[in-house]
Design a protein around this motif. Structure first.
Motif, short mmCIF file in Angstrom:
data_model
loop_
_atom_site.label_atom_id
_atom_site.label_comp_id
_atom_site.label_asym_id
_atom_site.label_seq_id
_atom_site.Cartn_x
_atom_site.Cartn_y
_atom_site.Cartn_z
N ASP A 199 0.81 -1.22 0.00
CA ASP A 199 0.00 0.00 0.00
C ASP A 199 0.85 1.27 0.00
OD1 ASP A 199 -2.44 -1.36 0.06
OD2 ASP A 199 -2.31 -1.65 2.22
N VAL A 200 2.17 1.11 0.04
CA VAL A 200 3.06 2.27 0.12
C VAL A 200 3.19 2.91 -1.27
CG1 VAL A 200 5.35 3.10 0.73
CG2 VAL A 200 4.32 1.20 2.00
N ILE A 201 2.99 4.23 -1.32
CA ILE A 201 3.09 4.99 -2.56
C ILE A 201 4.24 5.99 -2.44
CG2 ILE A 201 1.91 6.56 -4.15
CD1 ILE A 201 0.78 3.78 -4.16
N TYR A 202 5.07 6.07 -3.47
CA TYR A 202 6.20 6.99 -3.49
C TYR A 202 5.97 8.06 -4.56
CZ TYR A 202 8.42 3.17 -0.94
OH TYR A 202 8.70 2.19 -0.02
N ARG A 203 6.46 9.24 -4.26
CA ARG A 203 6.37 10.34 -5.22
C ARG A 203 7.65 10.41 -6.03
NH1 ARG A 203 7.58 15.84 -5.65
NH2 ARG A 203 8.61 15.90 -3.60
N CYS A 204 7.51 10.54 -7.34
CA CYS A 204 8.68 10.69 -8.18
C CYS A 204 8.39 11.68 -9.30
CB CYS A 204 9.14 9.35 -8.76
SG CYS A 204 7.93 8.48 -9.76
N GLU A 205 9.44 12.25 -9.83
CA GLU A 205 9.32 13.26 -10.87
C GLU A 205 10.31 12.98 -11.99
OE1 GLU A 205 9.86 17.06 -9.09
OE2 GLU A 205 7.97 17.00 -7.96
N GLY A 206 9.96 13.43 -13.18
CA GLY A 206 10.84 13.29 -14.33
C GLY A 206 10.61 14.45 -15.28
N PHE A 207 11.19 14.35 -16.47
CA PHE A 207 11.04 15.42 -17.45
C PHE A 207 11.03 14.81 -18.85
CE2 PHE A 207 12.51 18.71 -20.34
CZ PHE A 207 11.75 19.81 -19.94
N MET A 208 10.02 15.17 -19.65
CA MET A 208 9.91 14.73 -21.02
C MET A 208 9.80 15.93 -21.94
SD MET A 208 7.29 11.48 -20.74
CE MET A 208 7.38 11.20 -22.51
N GLU A 209 10.50 15.85 -23.05
CA GLU A 209 10.47 16.94 -24.02
C GLU A 209 10.11 16.36 -25.39
OE1 GLU A 209 13.31 20.61 -25.61
OE2 GLU A 209 14.08 19.09 -24.25
N ASP A 210 9.29 17.09 -26.13
CA ASP A 210 8.89 16.68 -27.48
C ASP A 210 8.17 15.33 -27.48
OD1 ASP A 210 10.18 18.96 -28.23
OD2 ASP A 210 12.01 17.95 -28.89
#
Length: 340
Positions: A11-22
Motif C-alpha cells: 500500500d506504500v506509494i512513493y512520489r517521483c518526478e521526471g522530465f519529457m520533451e517533445d
C-alpha cells in the motif's frame, strides 16, 4: 512530469518526478496511439511554421478528441515511458504508476505518417525517419498470480531446499522425506500466514496487443537515395527521481528493497513482505553522492522495538515464523553436528 508509483503487493506509494520533451500524443480517435508511439521518435529540430502548402494533396487528420481524453492519453504515454525505470527501482514488474501532466506545455503539430489498416492488420511508418511499427494480429495475455498460489510455490521451493540440504549432509532418502514432510507442514502454515498480509493480490488476466518495430536505426533521403543515419535518435526523457519525506522535508532518494537475512522464514517475512514497505533509503546530494539515511533513535523508538520484538515472539501469526525459524535452526544444527 509528476508521478505516484508503488508496488502492486503493498500500500506504500512513493512520489517521483521526471522530465519529457517533445512527446507526441495522437489526437485522432481513429488511430491507434500505441502503434503510432512505436514508430517514434521524430527529429523535432526540423519543425517549421505551418503553411497550407505543406499539406496540399495530403490527407490530414485533425484533432477530434476532447481535452479530457487528450490528458488521459498523455498520462498513459508518460506511464508507458517511465514503467521500465520504475520497475527497475521497485525490483518487480508488478508496479502501478499514476502520472500527472499539469505542468505540460501543449503545442499542436503535424507530422508525416504512413498508416496502414486492413482488418486486424495495422502498421505505421515514420514519414521522416522510416521507422516502422506493426501491431500484433493476436492479443497477448498476462497473468497475475493470486497470493495463495504464491504461498504454495514458496513452500515448494523451501521444501525442495530442505530436502536437498538433508541429502547433501548424508541423510538417507526415507529419513530425508520424513523430515522434509514434517518441516514442510510447518512451512506451509507459516508461509500462508505470511502471505495472508497480501490478500489483495488476486488472480487477474490482462490482454493487449504487442507492438513490433524495425529497431532504433533511422534513415534519410539524400539525392533520391535512402541512407542510414549515423546517430541514433532517442527520446528526450530524464530518468525519474524519487522523493521521500525525511525530517519533515521531501528529499531526493534512491531505494533498495533486497537485503540479506538470517534464516529462510525471516528472509521470507522481511525480504518479501516487510522490505517492500520499508526499503533502505539513500539520500542524494546536489553533487549526486548517496548516503544511507538512518532515522535518529529515540527513547520511544526503543520502546516500540521492544514491543515489536515481544509481538513477534508471542503474537500469532508472526510468532509462528520466529519460533519455526528457531526450531529449524536447532534441527539443522543437531542433524549436521550430531549426525542424527
Amino acid at each position: 512530469v509528476h508521478m505516484k508509483a508503488g508496488r502492486i503487493d503493498t500500500d506504500v506509494i512513493y512520489r517521483c518526478e521526471g522530465f519529457m520533451e517533445d512527446a507526441l500524443i495522437n489526437c485522432s480517435a481513429q488511430l491507434d496511439n500505441l502503434l503510432l508511439d512505436g514508430m517514434e521518435p521524430f527529429d523535432m529540430d526540423g519543425l517549421t511554421e505551418f503553411d497550407f502548402g505543406y499539406v496540399a494533396g495530403q490527407r490530414v487528420k485533425i484533432p477530434d478528441i476532447n481535452e479530457k481524453e487528450l490528458n488521459k492519453r498523455a498520462c498513459q504515454e508518460v506511464e508507458e515511458c517511465y514503467t521500465p525505470a520504475v520497475r527497475k527501482t521497485m525490483e518487480t514488474k508488478a508496479v502501478r504508476i499514476e502520472a500527472s501532466i499539469s505542468s505540460a506545455v501543449e503545442l499542436p503539430v503535424l507530422v508525416p505518417v504512413y498508416y496502414i489498416c486492413r482488418g486486424d492488420l495495422m502498421a505505421a511508418v515514420n514519414g521522416q525517419t522510416g521507422k516502422v511499427s506493426v501491431r500484433a494480429l493476436n492479443e497477448s495475455h498476462y497473468y497475475f498470480l493470486p497470493w495463495w498460489l504464491k504461498a504454495l510455490i514458496s513452500t515448494l521451493i523451501l521444501v525442495a531446499a530442505v530436502y536437498g540440504a538433508f541429502r547433501l549432509f548424508g541423510m538417507n532418502t526415507d529419513s530425508s522425506l520424513f523430515m522434509t514432510g514434517v518441516l514442510g507442514f510447518f512451512y506451509l502454515i507459516v508461509v500462508f500466514c505470511v502471505y495472508s498480509d497480501t490478500t489483495r493480490n488476486s488472480f487477474a488476466v490482462e490482454a493487449g496487443r504487442e507492438i513490433f518495430t524495425s529497431g532504433k536505426e533511422t534513415f534519410h533521403r539524400e539525392r533520391g537515395k535512402l541512407l542510414r543515419n549515423e546517430s541514433i535518435l532517442k527520446r528526450k526523457i530524464v530518468p525519474p527521481v524519487f522523493f521521500c519525506p525525511i525530517d519533515g522535508k521531501d528529499r531526493p532518494v534512491t531505494m533498495k528493497f533486497t537485503t540479506p537475512a538470517v534464516v529462510p522464514i525471516w528472509l521470507l517475512k522481511f525480504g518479501i513482505v516487510e522490505l517492500h514497505e520499508h526499503p533502505w533509503i539513500y539520500t542524494v546530494s546536489e553533487n549526486g553522492r548517496k548516503k544511507r539515511y538512518r532515522k535518529k533513535l529515540e527513547v520511544k523508538d526503543i520502546g516500540c522495538w521492544i514491543l515489536t520484538g515481544l509481538k513477534y515472539l508471542f503474537v500469532p501469526p508472526a510468532c509462528l515464523a520466529v519460533w519455526f525459524g528457531i526450531f529449524s535452526f536447532i534441527v539443522m544444527v543437531y542433524l549436521t553436528a550430531g549426525g542424527g
